[in-house]
Motif scaffolding. Structure first.
Motif, short mmCIF file in Angstrom:
data_model
loop_
_atom_site.label_atom_id
_atom_site.label_comp_id
_atom_site.label_asym_id
_atom_site.label_seq_id
_atom_site.Cartn_x
_atom_site.Cartn_y
_atom_site.Cartn_z
N ILE A 28 5.33 13.09 -34.36
CA ILE A 28 4.84 12.41 -33.15
C ILE A 28 4.47 13.41 -32.07
CG2 ILE A 28 6.11 10.30 -33.62
CD1 ILE A 28 8.30 11.22 -31.81
N TYR A 29 4.78 14.69 -32.25
CA TYR A 29 4.37 15.75 -31.34
C TYR A 29 3.89 16.95 -32.17
CZ TYR A 29 7.02 13.15 -27.85
OH TYR A 29 7.50 12.19 -27.02
N HIS A 30 3.10 17.77 -31.56
CA HIS A 30 2.67 19.02 -32.19
C HIS A 30 3.78 20.05 -32.04
CE1 HIS A 30 0.12 22.35 -33.44
NE2 HIS A 30 0.50 23.02 -32.35
N PHE A 31 4.00 20.85 -33.11
CA PHE A 31 5.04 21.87 -33.09
C PHE A 31 4.46 23.14 -33.72
CE2 PHE A 31 8.85 23.85 -35.13
CZ PHE A 31 9.49 24.21 -33.95
N SER A 37 7.12 28.74 -34.49
CA SER A 37 6.99 30.20 -34.39
C SER A 37 8.26 30.94 -34.75
CB SER A 37 6.57 30.58 -32.96
OG SER A 37 7.51 30.08 -32.03
N SER A 38 9.42 30.30 -34.67
CA SER A 38 10.67 31.00 -34.96
C SER A 38 10.94 31.01 -36.46
CB SER A 38 11.83 30.34 -34.21
OG SER A 38 11.96 29.00 -34.62
N GLU A 39 11.89 31.86 -36.84
CA GLU A 39 12.19 32.03 -38.26
C GLU A 39 12.84 30.77 -38.81
OE1 GLU A 39 14.80 35.01 -41.16
OE2 GLU A 39 14.76 35.29 -38.97
N GLY A 40 12.40 30.35 -39.97
CA GLY A 40 12.96 29.20 -40.66
C GLY A 40 12.26 27.90 -40.30
N THR A 41 11.37 27.91 -39.30
CA THR A 41 10.67 26.68 -38.90
C THR A 41 9.31 26.63 -39.56
OG1 THR A 41 9.71 27.72 -36.93
CG2 THR A 41 11.86 26.67 -36.70
N ILE A 42 8.68 25.49 -39.43
CA ILE A 42 7.35 25.29 -39.99
C ILE A 42 6.53 24.54 -38.96
CG2 ILE A 42 8.01 23.13 -41.13
CD1 ILE A 42 6.13 23.84 -43.41
N SER A 43 5.29 24.89 -38.86
CA SER A 43 4.42 24.23 -37.89
C SER A 43 3.95 22.90 -38.44
CB SER A 43 3.22 25.13 -37.56
OG SER A 43 2.45 25.36 -38.73
N MET A 44 3.61 21.99 -37.50
CA MET A 44 3.09 20.68 -37.90
C MET A 44 2.18 20.17 -36.79
SD MET A 44 6.38 18.20 -37.35
CE MET A 44 7.18 18.07 -35.74
N ALA A 45 1.23 19.34 -37.17
CA ALA A 45 0.29 18.75 -36.21
C ALA A 45 0.72 17.33 -35.89
CB ALA A 45 -1.13 18.77 -36.79
N GLU A 46 0.31 16.87 -34.73
CA GLU A 46 0.67 15.50 -34.32
C GLU A 46 0.05 14.51 -35.28
OE1 GLU A 46 0.22 12.53 -30.44
OE2 GLU A 46 -0.46 14.64 -30.34
N GLY A 47 0.85 13.58 -35.77
CA GLY A 47 0.39 12.57 -36.71
C GLY A 47 0.43 12.98 -38.15
N GLU A 48 0.88 14.18 -38.45
CA GLU A 48 0.90 14.67 -39.84
C GLU A 48 2.03 14.00 -40.61
OE1 GLU A 48 1.26 18.92 -42.27
OE2 GLU A 48 1.28 18.86 -40.06
N ASP A 49 1.74 13.61 -41.86
CA ASP A 49 2.74 13.03 -42.74
C ASP A 49 3.48 14.15 -43.46
OD1 ASP A 49 2.09 10.44 -42.08
OD2 ASP A 49 0.54 10.29 -43.64
#
Length: 602
Positions: free
Chosen positions: A549-552, A555-567
């Motif tokens: 529901i938000y863009h992320f 950037s930190s270690e262990g995380t993954i980026s995602m776009a708003e609305g992405e399944d």
């Protein structure tokens, strides 16, 4: 038209009427007296009612007096008390101007009526006495006439009788002449008595009784006039207090209009605002996570040569805490005043590396949670709180207000002492210039005392200013925390995301987490070094899906980026640290903030 002319023969009627009038006057006086008692009892009950509901504590000591509702109610009680005073005034006016005056006038009327009727009865008795004398003279005249006629007949009969002697005839004639003379005297007396009676009777009916009746009429009219005035006083006593009562009623109306619900809400805020920041979310402390993880390249507890590090008397392979929380600051436990407890460490509860066993670790962690609840309880207040000079026992906002009040009082006292010192100095100068007015040395003790008071008050002012500055900074910091937490979009969790490379063996790690606590920052030695078996990674299947529901950025270690609305595929639920492990359809797996997702479990 008057009673003497028209009612000359209604003596008894006038007597009954005047008595009825006086009885009516007495009944009215009695009515007003009872009405006065009713007014007094009414006023007394009203005052008792006001006293019952009037607040017992002074206004400055009663926090409820700051609410417009309470102020309006007190004003209504005061208006009712004033209304009771007006009822007492009505009772007093009726008692003095109606009861006393009319009762006194009634006694005067009774005396006057008694005198008039006594005079009428005397005149009536005199007339009746004259009439009796007239009747007596009339009967005597009648009797003498019959006897004279009888004597004349006897003399005439003897004069004609040839057998009667001359002496008998002369004697009969003398007797007849005597009776005739007596009848004549009786006639004259009767005529004189009749003339006198007629004169007295005319005087009685045309002069004496009409005057008495007219006096009674005047008395009765004056009584009726005073009674009417008494009736008027009854209404005037009410009209005199009508303006004041109208003001009382208007005051009640003003009090009703003065109720301000919004202002009362603001007053409640000012009185009881604590200044605490709203408690944050209670973090989930998962003690069921496995304590040992499958060794990987990112494992911090494995030496570079691949051999396990030994610790303690037993032999084991070194296993590091895979999901290190060294970057996740734990909020310090809060004191009842909103600040950190003195015993709280900067980074939260003691590290498991301190050598405590798991039960001791649980105890330490529970201690870090309980103060939050204490801060909640402090919002409701507590009994038996120790009152401190800096009001630290109060919530921050109330502490600031009380300190501000104390500071203002000290400043007023300080200014008063300074003014007194200036006045003493001027008085000392006058005494020095004019010794006869006084001894300047006599003022030295007072000047010294004033200077000591000034120094003491200055120290107190400085002390309260320091406390006030500290309290204001605490209030502002709490307010800033609250605004920051509730006015911005959700931020990612403060903790670092767990190491995604070590999450494949959740089942075995959950079992081990209850046995091995997390490592302390800056330390690399493992706590437990011996396990019975190694664990192999197994591919994990999604347990649900979620939508961003938000863009992320990720950037930190262990995380993954995602776009708003992405399944995304849900691989692992939030363990209480604010992170959720997901997998992208294009490939790639990592952690994203739980608050950025809308999760649906399978």
């Amino acid at each position: 038209m008057d009673w003497g002319t028209e009612l000359w023969d209604q003596f008894e009627v006038l007597e009954r009427h005047t008595q009825w009038g006086l009885d009516l006057l007495d009944r009215y006086v009695k009515f007003v007296k009872e009405r006065t008692e009713v007014e007094q009892a009414y006023a007394k009950q009203l005052r008792s009612l006001v006293k019952k509901y009037m607040p017992k504590r002074p206004g400055k000591d009663d926090p409820e007096s700051k609410f417009s509702q309470q102020q309006s109610f007190v004003q209504i009680l005061q208006e009712v008390n004033d209304f009771a005073g007006q009822r007492e005034l009505v009772a007093e006016n009726l008692s003095v101007h109606v009861c006393l005056e009319l009762a006194k006038y009634s006694q005067e009327m009774k005396q006057e009526r008694k005198m008039h009727f006594q005079e009428g009865r005397r005149a009536q008795q005199q007339l009746e006495s004259g009439f009796k004398q007239l009747e007596n003279s009339k009967r005597k005249f009648e009797r003498d006439c019959r006897e004279a006629e009888k004597a004349a007949q006897t003399a005439e009969r003897l004069d004609q009788d040839i057998n009667a002697t001359k002496a008998d005839v002369e004697k009969a004639k003398q007797q007849a002449h005597l009776r005739s003379h007596m009848a004549e005297e009786s006639k004259n007396e009767y005529a004189a008595q009749l003339q006198r009676f007629n004169r007295d009777q005319a005087h009685f009916y045309f002069s004496q009784m009409p005057q008495i009746f007219n006096k009674l009429q005047d008395m009765d009219e004056r009584r009726a006039t005073h009674l009417g005035a008494g009736y008027r006083l009854l209404s005037e006593a009410e009209l005199q207090v009508v303006p004041i009562i109208a003001k009382c009623l208007e005051g009640m109306k003003v009090a009703a209009d003065a109720v301000d619900a919004k202002n009362d809400s603001q007053v409640l805020i000012e009185l009881h605002k604590s200044g605490f920041a709203r408690p944050g979310d209670v973090e989930f402390e998962d003690f069921s996570q496995p304590m040992n993880r499958v060794p990987s390249d990112s494992s911090l507890g494995t030496p570079s040569d691949g051999r396990p590090e030994l610790r303690g008397p037993g032999r084991s392979r070194a296993k590091r805490w895979p999901f290190s929380k060294r970057n996740k600051p734990c909020p310090p436990p809060l004191s009842p005043l909103g600040g950190p407890l003195p015993s709280a460490l900067p980074n939260g509860p003691p590290s498991p590396r301190s050598g405590l066993d798991p039960l001791a670790i649980l105890s330490e962690i529970s201690k870090s949670v309980k103060p939050r609840l204490a801060s909640f309880r402090s919002l409701r207040g507590s009994r038996g709180t120790v009152v401190t000079e800096d009001f630290s026992h109060l919530p921050p906002e109330q502490q600031r207000k009380r300190l501000q009040q104390q500071l203002e009082e000290r400043n007023r006292e300080l200014q008063k002492e300074i003014d007194q010192r200036e006045a003493l100095k001027k008085m000392k100068d006058v005494y020095e210039k004019t010794p006869q007015m006084g001894d300047p040395a006599s003022l030295e003790p007072r000047i010294t005392e004033t200077l000591n008071n000034i120094e003491r008050l200055k120290l107190e002012v400085q002390k309260y200013e320091a406390w006030l500055a500290e309290a204001e900074s605490r209030v502002l910091s709490n307010r800033g925390d609250t605004l920051g937490r509730h006015t911005r979009p959700p931020d990612p969790p403060a903790s670092a995301p767990p190491d995604s490379s070590s999450n494949s063996n959740n089942g075995s790690q959950d079992k081990e987490s209850s046995e091995e606590p997390p490592p302390e920052e800056g330390q690399d030695a493992p706590i437990y070094t011996e396990f019975d078996e190694d664990f192999e990674e197994e591919p994990a299947s999604p347990i649900g899906h979620c939508v961003a529901i938000y863009h992320f950025e990720g950037s930190s270690e262990g995380t993954i980026s995602m776009a708003e609305g992405e399944d995304l595929s849900l691989m692992e639920e939030d363990k209480g640290d604010g992170w959720t492990r997901v997998r992208r359809k294009q490939g790639g797996e990592g952690y994203v903030p739980t608050s950025y997702l809308r999760v649906t479990l399978n």
